[in-house]
Design a protein around this motif. Sequence first.
Motif, PDB file in Angstrom:
ATOM      1  N   ALA A   1      13.459   1.715  29.035  1.00 57.72           N
ATOM      2  CA  ALA A   1      12.116   1.339  29.441  1.00 57.72           C
ATOM      3  C   ALA A   1      12.131   0.711  30.816  1.00 57.72           C
ATOM      4  N   ALA A   2      10.999   0.904  31.569  1.00 60.04           N
ATOM      5  CA  ALA A   2      10.878   0.298  32.888  1.00 60.04           C
ATOM      6  C   ALA A   2      11.043  -1.211  32.762  1.00 60.04           C
ATOM      7  N   GLY A   3      11.833  -1.787  33.659  1.00 52.93           N
ATOM      8  CA  GLY A   3      12.042  -3.227  33.653  1.00 52.93           C
ATOM      9  C   GLY A   3      13.239  -3.640  32.826  1.00 52.93           C
ATOM     10  N   ALA A   4      13.688  -2.776  31.889  1.00 51.91           N
ATOM     11  CA  ALA A   4      14.870  -3.092  31.090  1.00 51.91           C
ATOM     12  C   ALA A   4      16.100  -2.540  31.789  1.00 51.91           C
ATOM     13  N   LEU A   5      17.204  -3.255  31.698  1.00 50.83           N
ATOM     14  CA  LEU A   5      18.425  -2.828  32.361  1.00 50.83           C
ATOM     15  C   LEU A   5      19.407  -2.260  31.346  1.00 50.83           C
ATOM     16  N   PRO A   6      20.012  -1.103  31.651  1.00 47.42           N
ATOM     17  CA  PRO A   6      21.023  -0.545  30.754  1.00 47.42           C
ATOM     18  C   PRO A   6      22.280  -1.409  30.778  1.00 47.42           C
ATOM     19  N   SER A   7      23.150  -1.229  29.796  1.00 46.60           N
ATOM     20  CA  SER A   7      24.411  -1.951  29.795  1.00 46.60           C
ATOM     21  C   SER A   7      25.263  -1.474  30.968  1.00 46.60           C
ATOM     22  N   ILE A   8      26.232  -2.296  31.365  1.00 45.81           N
ATOM     23  CA  ILE A   8      27.112  -1.888  32.455  1.00 45.81           C
ATOM     24  C   ILE A   8      27.861  -0.611  32.083  1.00 45.81           C
ATOM     25  N   ALA A   9      28.256  -0.500  30.824  1.00 47.30           N
ATOM     26  CA  ALA A   9      28.941   0.720  30.378  1.00 47.30           C
ATOM     27  C   ALA A   9      28.056   1.946  30.561  1.00 47.30           C
ATOM     28  N   ASP A  10      26.756   1.814  30.264  1.00 47.86           N
ATOM     29  CA  ASP A  10      25.833   2.927  30.450  1.00 47.86           C
ATOM     30  C   ASP A  10      25.645   3.254  31.932  1.00 47.86           C
ATOM     31  N   VAL A  11      25.595   2.198  32.758  1.00 46.89           N
ATOM     32  CA  VAL A  11      25.482   2.417  34.204  1.00 46.89           C
ATOM     33  C   VAL A  11      26.691   3.203  34.707  1.00 46.89           C
ATOM     34  N   VAL A  12      27.871   2.780  34.289  1.00 48.31           N
ATOM     35  CA  VAL A  12      29.097   3.434  34.735  1.00 48.31           C
ATOM     36  C   VAL A  12      29.122   4.890  34.280  1.00 48.31           C
ATOM     37  N   ALA A  13      28.710   5.134  33.049  1.00 46.65           N
ATOM     38  CA  ALA A  13      28.705   6.498  32.521  1.00 46.65           C
ATOM     39  C   ALA A  13      27.800   7.394  33.350  1.00 46.65           C
ATOM     40  N   ARG A  14      26.690   6.820  33.821  1.00 45.53           N
ATOM     41  CA  ARG A  14      25.741   7.614  34.594  1.00 45.53           C
ATOM     42  C   ARG A  14      26.202   7.814  36.036  1.00 45.53           C
ATOM     43  N   VAL A  15      26.829   6.808  36.617  1.00 41.58           N
ATOM     44  CA  VAL A  15      27.180   6.858  38.038  1.00 41.58           C
ATOM     45  C   VAL A  15      28.505   7.576  38.282  1.00 41.58           C
ATOM     46  N   SER A  16      29.408   7.559  37.315  1.00 41.35           N
ATOM     47  CA  SER A  16      30.771   8.068  37.532  1.00 41.35           C
ATOM     48  C   SER A  16      30.791   9.528  37.979  1.00 41.35           C
ATOM     49  N   ASP A  17      29.863  10.337  37.487  1.00 42.50           N
ATOM     50  CA  ASP A  17      29.825  11.739  37.898  1.00 42.50           C
ATOM     51  C   ASP A  17      29.471  11.898  39.373  1.00 42.50           C
ATOM     52  N   SER A  18      28.936  10.847  39.982  1.00 43.59           N
ATOM     53  CA  SER A  18      28.552  10.912  41.394  1.00 43.59           C
ATOM     54  C   SER A  18      29.632  10.362  42.314  1.00 43.59           C
ATOM     55  N   VAL A  19      30.760   9.921  41.747  1.00 39.77           N
ATOM     56  CA  VAL A  19      31.856   9.359  42.543  1.00 39.77           C
ATOM     57  C   VAL A  19      33.072  10.282  42.430  1.00 39.77           C
TER      58      VAL A  19
END
Length: 376
Positions: free
Chosen positions: A66-84
């Motif tokens: 949801a807007a305003g809610a922050l994902p867990s760091i693990a979820d952030v990493v899972a999403r960003v890793s494909d871009s690195v």
Amino acid sequence: PRRNPAMTLAAAGAAGLVVGLAVSAVLVLSNDRATVVERVVERVAVPVGGTTGAVGVALGTADGTAAGALPSIADVVARVSDSVLRVEVYNGPIAVGTGSAVVLRDDGHVLTNSHVVDGGSIFVLVTAGGTRLRAQLVGADELTDIAVLRAVGTTDGGPAPPLTPATLGSTVGLRAGHTAIAIGSPLGLRGGPTVTVGVISAVHRQIQGGGGDIYYDLVQTDAPISPGSSGGALTDRAGALVGITTLVAVSEIGAEGLAFATPVEIAHDVATDIINHGRARHGWLGISGGDATAAQLDGTGVPRGVTVFGVADDGPAARAGLRAGDVLLSLAGVPVMSMGDLVADTRLLQPGDAVPVELYRDGRRETTSVTVGLRP
């Protein structure tokens, strides 16, 4: 002035949008008709109707957050890793270095550091899944330590697969104490990117690199960054890219817990120039100067400024009538806080643009216009 990439969609009225797609296309003219031959997408984080994340943007509807809610760091990493990606640099058959890169566009353009690609003639990008891609050097800019590579195919002769662009964030509103997530490929280790977490330690840092070059407006973090992570991603708590990791403070006993990243606005701006023009097109005023003293600022009504020591003959500042002894108070409507800020802000101006300059001379505040030049 050039636009902040994080604000690209805000002007289009996307107040409720969390992650937007800024779409451009490369056109080839054929038979007097424009034909779209390549679709390029950059993912851009934009403000969301008053609800903000860690640094003024909120992300996540793409994965149901949801807007305003922050994902867990693990979820952030899972999403960003494909871009690195990991970067392997060769001079002929000899490996001369490794580093990291961040996907800018899905057509294969990636961001890395100029010092990562220096001395190389052959470049290989390795995805988190282990796919090896041949890459060409599009261009590099030593002033900002930014370079652009483009994946052109796999090392076994196949076509390059689409890459996942990183979500571009913003350093506007970034403050000391905000969470920082560094993702890179230290020491060329296999098995995908390495993740470290820390905080933003400071912004607007001015640092002299090992070669004597001075880098301006850097973001400082204590997230551990090791050799080989240069060119990797520094993201905020929401997973938006806020910088490209560039420098690590090292002493005789090793890393000192100080690392620095080039702000995403500068990296994006330089990369766009390299892609479109083959080189970075830095704005230039032709001024030498230093931070103004309290005595020089007396009567200006502002706390900081830059005193002009000299102007280049027939340079933009000279043609606009600026001279030694002037105290610059603002450039293009932005207060001039230091000589470092003036250098960084000028580089982001578009050569050929006429911008207002407010100055203090002979006890009076004046405003004039300077046509920005192209840095020689």
